[in-house]
Design an enzyme around this catalytic site. Structure first.
Site, PDB file in Angstrom:
ATOM      1  N   LYS A 181      36.206  34.617  34.373  1.00 35.37           N
ATOM      2  CA  LYS A 181      37.618  34.912  34.074  1.00 35.37           C
ATOM      3  C   LYS A 181      37.720  36.083  33.093  1.00 35.37           C
ATOM      4  O   LYS A 181      38.587  36.947  33.212  1.00 35.37           O
ATOM      5  CB  LYS A 181      38.292  33.669  33.498  1.00 35.37           C
ATOM      6  CG  LYS A 181      38.371  32.532  34.509  1.00 35.37           C
ATOM      7  CD  LYS A 181      38.737  31.222  33.836  1.00 35.37           C
ATOM      8  CE  LYS A 181      38.804  30.075  34.821  1.00 35.37           C
ATOM      9  NZ  LYS A 181      38.886  28.763  34.151  1.00 35.37           N
ATOM     10  N   VAL A 189      42.878  33.284  36.781  1.00 39.00           N
ATOM     11  CA  VAL A 189      42.608  33.162  35.342  1.00 39.00           C
ATOM     12  C   VAL A 189      43.747  32.387  34.696  1.00 39.00           C
ATOM     13  O   VAL A 189      44.903  32.785  34.782  1.00 39.00           O
ATOM     14  CB  VAL A 189      42.507  34.553  34.660  1.00 39.00           C
ATOM     15  CG1 VAL A 189      42.089  34.397  33.204  1.00 39.00           C
ATOM     16  CG2 VAL A 189      41.562  35.467  35.401  1.00 39.00           C
ATOM     17  N   VAL A 209      44.565  22.675  45.211  1.00 44.59           N
ATOM     18  CA  VAL A 209      45.555  23.750  45.078  1.00 44.59           C
ATOM     19  C   VAL A 209      46.329  23.948  46.382  1.00 44.59           C
ATOM     20  O   VAL A 209      47.564  24.047  46.372  1.00 44.59           O
ATOM     21  CB  VAL A 209      44.872  25.068  44.640  1.00 44.59           C
ATOM     22  CG1 VAL A 209      45.926  26.150  44.422  1.00 44.59           C
ATOM     23  CG2 VAL A 209      44.040  24.858  43.377  1.00 44.59           C
ATOM     24  N   ASP A 214      32.004  29.844  33.850  1.00 42.82           N
ATOM     25  CA  ASP A 214      33.384  29.869  34.366  1.00 42.82           C
ATOM     26  C   ASP A 214      34.234  30.810  33.492  1.00 42.82           C
ATOM     27  O   ASP A 214      34.974  31.658  33.992  1.00 42.82           O
ATOM     28  CB  ASP A 214      33.942  28.442  34.361  1.00 42.82           C
ATOM     29  CG  ASP A 214      35.407  28.380  34.692  1.00 42.82           C
ATOM     30  OD1 ASP A 214      35.743  28.463  35.877  1.00 42.82           O
ATOM     31  OD2 ASP A 214      36.234  28.265  33.749  1.00 42.82           O
ATOM     32  N   LYS A 264      38.346  33.003  41.207  1.00 38.80           N
ATOM     33  CA  LYS A 264      37.773  33.881  40.155  1.00 38.80           C
ATOM     34  C   LYS A 264      36.355  34.312  40.488  1.00 38.80           C
ATOM     35  O   LYS A 264      35.940  35.414  40.178  1.00 38.80           O
ATOM     36  CB  LYS A 264      37.798  33.167  38.805  1.00 38.80           C
ATOM     37  CG  LYS A 264      36.890  31.947  38.760  1.00 38.80           C
ATOM     38  CD  LYS A 264      37.444  30.781  38.021  1.00 38.80           C
ATOM     39  CE  LYS A 264      36.805  29.528  38.581  1.00 38.80           C
ATOM     40  NZ  LYS A 264      37.556  28.348  38.505  1.00 38.80           N
ATOM     41  N   ILE A 309      49.268  30.124  33.592  1.00 35.77           N
ATOM     42  CA  ILE A 309      49.590  31.099  32.527  1.00 35.77           C
ATOM     43  C   ILE A 309      49.637  32.505  33.140  1.00 35.77           C
ATOM     44  O   ILE A 309      48.648  32.944  33.725  1.00 35.77           O
ATOM     45  CB  ILE A 309      48.518  31.068  31.416  1.00 35.77           C
ATOM     46  CG1 ILE A 309      48.353  29.655  30.861  1.00 35.77           C
ATOM     47  CG2 ILE A 309      48.828  32.061  30.331  1.00 35.77           C
ATOM     48  CD1 ILE A 309      47.198  29.525  29.872  1.00 35.77           C
TER      49      ILE A 309
END
Ligand SMILES: NC(=O)c1ccc[n+]([C@@H]2O[C@H](COP(=O)([O-])OP(=O)(O)OC[C@H]3O[C@@H](n4cnc5c(N)ncnc54)[C@H](OP(=O)(O)O)[C@@H]3O)[C@@H](O)[C@H]2O)c1
Length: 436
Positions: A207, A134, A15, A203, A107, A138
């Protein structure tokens, strides 16, 4: 034009490196949109010598991410190292305590320490933005926090883990067992070498805890999430689901009920014609049911360096513009404690697959046990193995039951009694059905 926004980034992995590339690539557009430039002026990672495909020559290097977080040379601290522990926690705390705004995609950190970090941000007048935590690209956090400020949310549910959705999609489309599809996901880089955290639903739970807080104005509480993973799902379940008009997805569901808030992660039957059922492969999606609105579904890439960086950059751009929203949508003092609805009282339809012993009286015994718990059946499918779900080769016959709405404890009690009656082989498979 106002002075540039000076950004420090800790973590230059998938990232972080994608973020650095995107800041360069979008330089002019960002300046036009925000009214000031966004500049990465300092970074930190473990290895200084690693080639990250980004030109770091004019950027200050910090060996210690906490020192970067405290540095007076930056306006915003971006945490992209990951993990709920150190150094991410201390670095974010140090940045907030010195009044710097923080952007993170972490998260795990938010699910565990979200409330404390939000309180610290509030105390020091800093922003704490986490859109990427999350669903990556989106914009589900902003949708819940800002887009739906004027609507009461009843339920939010979604496919929040691409690894699980990839595996379930492949199992369904190619009629392959779970283990084969997991191996393929690992080969393609969609699943970690140790996939437990993803496939056992943890995971998704992290979230979901964040989404529930945003949706219902409650404190983030990961321990309030009931979690089941997908490793027990078989191709027989997916075939049966298909024939009955359903698809199986690993959903995270947060819903307001009269008994409190349910937060649950488990394999779920969804109607094949629903929006969420169309989401295949590594794609993520979230559906929001809110007062005065038809269900709203957001679909998109829920992982990947570039997709995640796009959400991180949008959070940085908000800070550059001077936009500030309470991290969880309201002042922390107004976040309520979670009144957790007990899972035993969960109400809904159930899919139950049993291997019934092929002997007289079996069907009557099963029917009696269900009736004792006041469970009514919408459908019952019993087939000899040929052409249907496979039996166990010992004369047991697969029976698939779909119940009308009932309670979790009623289903558990009925199945325990059926087990004691010795009319079935093995453990029954139970999958909850979500109305959508
Ligand atoms: N990847 C995704 O698709 C995705 C999607 C949504 C959210 N996220 C979240 O984004 C965050 C970053 O994920 P990622 O995939 O980019 O992880 P990653 O590729 O493993 O990168 C982690 C980075 O943090 C650095 N780092 C680790 N420990 C450090 C320490 N003690 N001091 C300084 N730097 C340290 C690493 O340095 P080295 O490079 O030198 O080892 C690396 O650059 C995580 O919170 C993750 O949950 C990721």
């Amino acid at each position: 034009m106002a002075a540039p926004l000076k950004v420090g980034v800790a973590g230059l992995g998938n990232v972080g490196a994608a973020l650095a590339a995107q800041v360069t690539h979008q330089r002019e557009a960002l300046a036009a949109r925000c009214g000031r430039r966004i500049e990465i002026v300092a970074v930190s990672a473990r290895s200084r010598s690693k080639d990250r495909g980004v030109d770091l020559r004019h950027i200050k290097w910090f060996t210690d991410p906490v020192a970067l977080a405290r540095s007076t040379g930056i306006d915003v601290f971006v945490e992209l190292m990951g993990g709920a522990g150190e150094p991410a926690k201390s670095a974010v705390e140090a940045a907030l305590a010195s009044g710097k705004s923080v952007v993170t995609a972490n998260k795990a950190l938010l699910a565990k320490h979200g409330l404390k970090l939000a309180q610290l941000a509030e105390k020091h007048g800093a922003a704490l933005n986490f859109e990427a935590a999350v669903g990556a690209a989106i914009p589900i956090v902003k949708t819940l926090r800002e887009g739906l400020s004027g609507n009461a949310v009843h339920r939010v549910y979604g496919i929040l883990n691409g690894t699980c959705n990839y595996i379930l999609t492949k199992m369904e489309q190619e009629n392959l067992p779970f283990a084969d599809c997991l191996k393929e996901a690992q080969r393609l880089g969609y699943a970690e070498a140790d996939p437990t955290f993803d496939i056992e639903g943890h995971d998704t739970a992290q979230k979901l805890a964040i989404l529930a807080s945003l949706a219902f104005g409650t404190r983030v509480e990961q321990s309030a999430v009931y979690v089941e993973g997908i490793s027990s799902i078989t191709p027989a379940d997916l075939t049966a689901a298909d024939e009955l008009g359903y698809r199986v997805k690993l959903l995270g569901v947060a819903v307001k009920t009269p008994k409190g808030i349910e937060q649950r992660v488990h394999p779920t039957m969804v109607r094949k014609d629903s929006s969420i059922a169309q989401v295949m492969g590594v794609t993520n999606a979230a559906t929001i049911d809110a007062e005065g609105l038809a269900p709203l579904t957001l679909v998109g890439p829920g992982a990947g360096g570039a997709a995640t960086a796009s959400a991180v950059l949008s959070d940085i751009a908000d800070i550059a513009r001077g936009l500030r929203t309470a991290p969880f949508g309201r002042p922390t003092a107004k976040l309520a404690g979670v009144r957790k609805a007990p899972m035993q009282r969960h109400e809904g339809g159930y899919y139950i697959r049993l291997l019934a012993r092929d002997k007289p009286g079996t069907a009557a015994t099963i029917a009696k046990r269900l009736a004792q718990q006041e469970i009514s059946l919408e459908s019952i499918v019993q087939r000899h193995p040929e052409g249907g779900p496979v039996g166990d080769g010992k004369g047991a016959v697969p029976v698939i039951l779909i119940t009308y709405a009932t309670h979790e404890d009623a289903v558990r009690k009925a199945l325990a009694a059926v087990g004691r009656d010795r009319v079935i082989s093995g453990r029954p498979q139970v999958i909850r059905i979500e109305k959508n």
